[in-house]
Design an enzyme around this catalytic site. Structure first.
Site, PDB file in Angstrom:
ATOM      1  N   TYR A 101       0.855  -1.201   0.000  1.00 23.34           N
ATOM      2  CA  TYR A 101       0.000   0.000   0.000  1.00 23.34           C
ATOM      3  C   TYR A 101       0.878   1.234   0.000  1.00 23.34           C
ATOM      4  CZ  TYR A 101      -3.073   3.704   1.647  1.00 23.34           C
ATOM      5  OH  TYR A 101      -3.764   4.893   1.755  1.00 23.34           O
ATOM      6  N   GLU A 189      -3.526   7.391  -4.188  1.00 24.17           N
ATOM      7  CA  GLU A 189      -3.339   6.132  -3.450  1.00 24.17           C
ATOM      8  C   GLU A 189      -3.201   4.946  -4.409  1.00 24.17           C
ATOM      9  OE1 GLU A 189      -6.038   4.808   0.105  1.00 24.17           O
ATOM     10  OE2 GLU A 189      -6.685   3.661  -1.630  1.00 24.17           O
TER      11      GLU A 189
END
Ligand code: GDP
Ligand code: MN
Length: 383
Positions: A101, A189
């Site tokens: 992530y 993101e």
């Protein structure tokens, strides 16, 4: 402006961030064509602006054109958490060794940029933050300095990114920062950022919002604007150049100036109410804009009372009053208005309202913001 995954990936590609080759498709036939271009096996992905598409059945692997037909057929039109799928993204399927992530956002309190990096990707980062907060590395970045390859690599080491992925992840972090800053994302993101068995690293998903305040320096954003999904209230507001953000409370709010509008939201909260929206009619608003603002508020069925908070500077009280009278003659407002009108020509404005023959049950005037908020909240809460 929120982008769909495929748009986020197209945006990433401009900043040299590696993504899987693919194409967007609005029909089953287009999906098959896209799959041929991408090369089998492919993954068919629902394009909706909401997370957890995988769990909802909106992401499927396909090895053959028949499987693409089957999955695209099922996914197109599917409802994912209230979002109807109008298009799918078909990309070459990746082999995955690890899912990480990475994101950049603005940390307003710290007045700098924030990198969040974790070796525990592929699941919602909010879940990781609760179950295993130590697995997320937070790194504040001074916007003047930016992030160097060495600092990025150090963050990756601290996040327990696998040895063979360190260089690839560091490179990705530098490129994503470039996209975030020069590309005016807020935020950007990648989840998951994957490590492939061949050692390569690339973005398997893209969640990008663009900062509308920077739109003036990005003419290339127009293509995204065309597919933007606004709710009905937001569309109406945009048509009239009103600064509007829909919320889910019951007190409709109209104020002049963003600062006053925010304070009004705060005061409504403070006295036990919930705001249905933020709406700034701007400085120098005229009767037309006030009427348009009331029209937007009136299209929201959750609204139980309308609080108009005007402190006139350039905005003149009599224009505000004319706009209200005009709006009330045009449409039947679903909720009563409480108004606090102060500043330039407030007395003239109040007189126009008083002489317009509007019953007290539909419009009341209060001398202060606090009293007006109390009255509006009482109406909204049915007291
Ligand atoms: P989200 O659920 O809406 O966040 O959608 P993602 O694009 O993040 O995909 C969810 C999950 O689907 C990923 O975490 C992967 O596990 C899986 N997935 C997506 N694309 C591929 C692919 O190309 N190959 C494989 N094997 N799995 C994939
Ligand atoms: Mn994802």
């Amino acid at each position: 402006m929120d982008l769909f995954e495929y748009q986020g990936k197209q945006y990433f590609a401009r900043y040299d961030i590696a993504v899987s080759p693919g194409d967007v498709a609005y029909t089953v036939d287009e999906a098959v064509t896209a799959a041929e271009m991408a090369g089998y096996p492919v993954v068919v992905k629902a394009q909706v602006q909401v997370g957890g598409r995988g769990k909802a059945g909106g992401i499927k692997l396909a090895d053959t054109p028949d499987e693409v037909r089957l999955h695209a057929g099922n996914i197109l039109g599917m409802d994912i958490k209230g979002h109807v799928v109008k298009r799918v993204w078909v990309e070459h399927a990746s082999d995955i060794s690890k899912e990480y992530y990475a994101s950049y956002s603005l940390d307003r309190a710290a007045k700098d940029h924030l990198l969040m990096l974790s070796a525990e990707g592929g699941v919602e980062i909010e879940t990781v933050a609760v179950d295993n907060p130590d697995a997320i590395v937070l790194l504040h970045i001074n916007p003047v300095d930016g992030i160097s390859l060495a600092v990025a690599r150090d963050a990756a080491v601290r996040a327990n990114i696998d040895e063979e992925a360190l260089d690839g992840v560091a490179d990705m972090l530098v490129k994503l920062y470039d996209c975030f800053t020069r590309g005016d994302c807020a935020p950007a993101e990648i989840n998951p950022l994957i490590l492939r068995p061949d050692g390569g690293v690339h973005a398997l998903d893209a969640k990008v919002s663009l900062d509308n305040n920077a739109a003036f320096r990005h003419p290339e954003w127009d293509e995204f604007r065309a597919t933007e999904e606004l709710d009905e209230r937001e569309q109406l507001a945009r048509q009239h150049d009103l600064q509007y953000i829909g919320l889910d409370g019951t007190v409709g709010i109209i104020a002049n100036g963003a600062g006053l509008a925010m304070s009004t939201l705060d005061v409504v909260n403070q006295v036990g109410g919930t705001a249905a929206n933020f709406l700034d009619i701007g400085g120098g608003a005229n009767a037309d804009m006030m009427a348009a603002a009331l029209g937007v508020i009136n299209s929201d069925e959750n609204v139980k009372s309308i609080l108009i908070n005007i402190f006139g500077g350039i905005t003149r009280g009599e224009e505000v009053a004319k706009g209200i009278v005009e709006a009330m003659s045009r449409v039947e407002l679903r909720a009563p208005i409480v108004i606090r009108l102060d500043g330039t020509n407030a007395a003239e404005g109040r007189e126009i309202l008083a002489n317009a023959g509007i019953p007290d049950s539909k419009l009341t005037s209060k001398p202060t913001m606090l009293e007006a908020a109390r009255a509006a909240v009482a109406l909204a809460n049915g007291n």
